[in-house]
Write a protein that holds these residues in place. Structure first.
Motif, mmCIF file in Angstrom:
data_model
loop_
_atom_site.group_PDB
_atom_site.id
_atom_site.type_symbol
_atom_site.label_atom_id
_atom_site.label_comp_id
_atom_site.label_asym_id
_atom_site.label_seq_id
_atom_site.Cartn_x
_atom_site.Cartn_y
_atom_site.Cartn_z
ATOM 1 N N ARG A 13 0.648 -1.266 0.337
ATOM 2 C CA ARG A 13 -0.226 -0.107 -0.116
ATOM 3 C C ARG A 13 0.399 1.366 -0.114
ATOM 4 N NH1 ARG A 13 -4.380 0.344 4.498
ATOM 5 N NH2 ARG A 13 -5.538 -1.597 2.835
ATOM 6 N N VAL A 22 1.948 4.758 0.881
ATOM 7 C CA VAL A 22 2.162 5.275 1.901
ATOM 8 C C VAL A 22 2.105 7.144 2.000
ATOM 9 C CG1 VAL A 22 3.900 5.780 4.194
ATOM 10 C CG2 VAL A 22 2.856 3.067 3.423
ATOM 11 N N THR A 46 -0.619 5.884 6.894
ATOM 12 C CA THR A 46 -0.604 6.297 5.196
ATOM 13 C C THR A 46 -1.637 8.031 5.473
ATOM 14 O OG1 THR A 46 -2.682 5.259 5.820
ATOM 15 C CG2 THR A 46 -1.402 4.040 4.623
#
Length: 299
Positions: free
Chosen positions: A161, A163, A295
């Protein structure tokens, strides 16, 4: 014949102990009709009459007594299993193993961990600081619950994912000839100059070499190859030579004029930073919280 479920067995045991379906239903927090229906279903499934029902209550049949004894043994094992699982989950949730590449570990992770500690004060966190390639391998092989890398692309064999973003800059000692240039360097000029670089497997080095390749040139052999961002930064400050480093690492040095930034035209030195974890794994507890904190970092 299919095996009975544990709740039906638990109901049978309670009926034998309490002598009443109603009392057993109260103990299990279900309605009496629901308990009676479950008990009848158990008898049909086993093909045995287990309970003799009368107006005064219920008593176990001879077969019911035997099955109830077996049920107690099964339930003891089930309870032991669930207690063990709960203990194991609690242990895993309170122990978080994180691996992070050098730049992230030195300049971003401390703030993330500080926020995590406020939300999960009892979590024991281990942080392994290494290069991006080693972080990825640690995650792939289950040696880290969560990893943070700075390679320009996401590696195979992990879930990832985005960040935040980072930008790398060319920095030189203040007395270096490039510090007095009135024009930007070209990618070819940068590639032809021996630089202080990180080791193979470093996201910083991979980002630089990929950017040079995309600009149509390849870097010459490095001046120095060092195994930490701090060592590279200190070498530039000490006057050893030029390097391309994260702005996170040299921002203060630039502000205090310990190093000078040199512009390079036609070279994209921006890079994404990613979190990685084992594919198919649902992050929970402190691992999920740390990912959420990361995030939310400024882009």
């Amino acid at each position: 014949m299919t095996a009975p479920d544990s709740e039906s067995l638990r109901l049978l045991v309670l009926v034998g102990e309490l002598g009443s379906i109603g009392a057993a239903a109260v103990e299990m927090h279900v309605s009496q009709p629901s308990a009676s229906k479950r008990l009848t279903s158990l008898e049909r499934r086993l093909g045995l009459e287990l309970v003799e029902r009368t107006r005064q209550g219920c008593t176990l049949t001879p077969a019911g007594v035997i099955v109830t004894d077996w049920a107690r043994q099964v339930l003891a094992h089930v309870d032991g299993l669930m207690n063990g699982v709960r203990a194991l989950r609690a242990q895993q949730q309170s122990h978080l193993r994180v691996a992070a590449s050098m730049t992230i570990a030195e300049y971003l992770a401390p703030g993330w961990i500080s926020q995590l500690r406020r939300a999960f004060p009892d979590t024991h966190l281990e942080l392994d600081v290494t290069n991006s390639a080693t972080v990825t391998e640690a995650v792939r092989h289950g040696h880290a619950d969560l990893g943070f890398i700075e390679t320009p692309g996401t590696p195979e064999g992990v879930s990832a994912r985005h960040v935040t973003r980072d930008r790398m800059v060319l920095v030189v000692p203040p007395d270096h000839p490039w510090a007095r240039l009135r024009r930007p360097l070209t990618p070819a000029e940068l590639a032809a100059t021996p630089l202080i670089v990180r080791e193979h497997g470093s996201g910083t080095r991979e980002t630089l070499y990929r950017a040079l390749a995309e600009a149509g040139t390849d870097a010459v052999a490095p001046l120095l190859e060092l195994h930490s961002t701090t060592a590279v930064r200190n070498s530039v400050v000490a006057g050893a030579g030029p390097s391309v480093l994260s702005l996170l690492a040299v921002g203060t040095d630039l502000a205090e004029h310990r190093v000078a930034q040199v512009e390079v035209t036609g070279l994209d030195l921006r890079r994404p930073l990613h979190a990685v974890w084992r594919p198919g794994l649902q992050l929970t507890g402190s691992a999920a919280a740390l990912l959420a904190i990361a995030t939310r970092s400024p882009q």
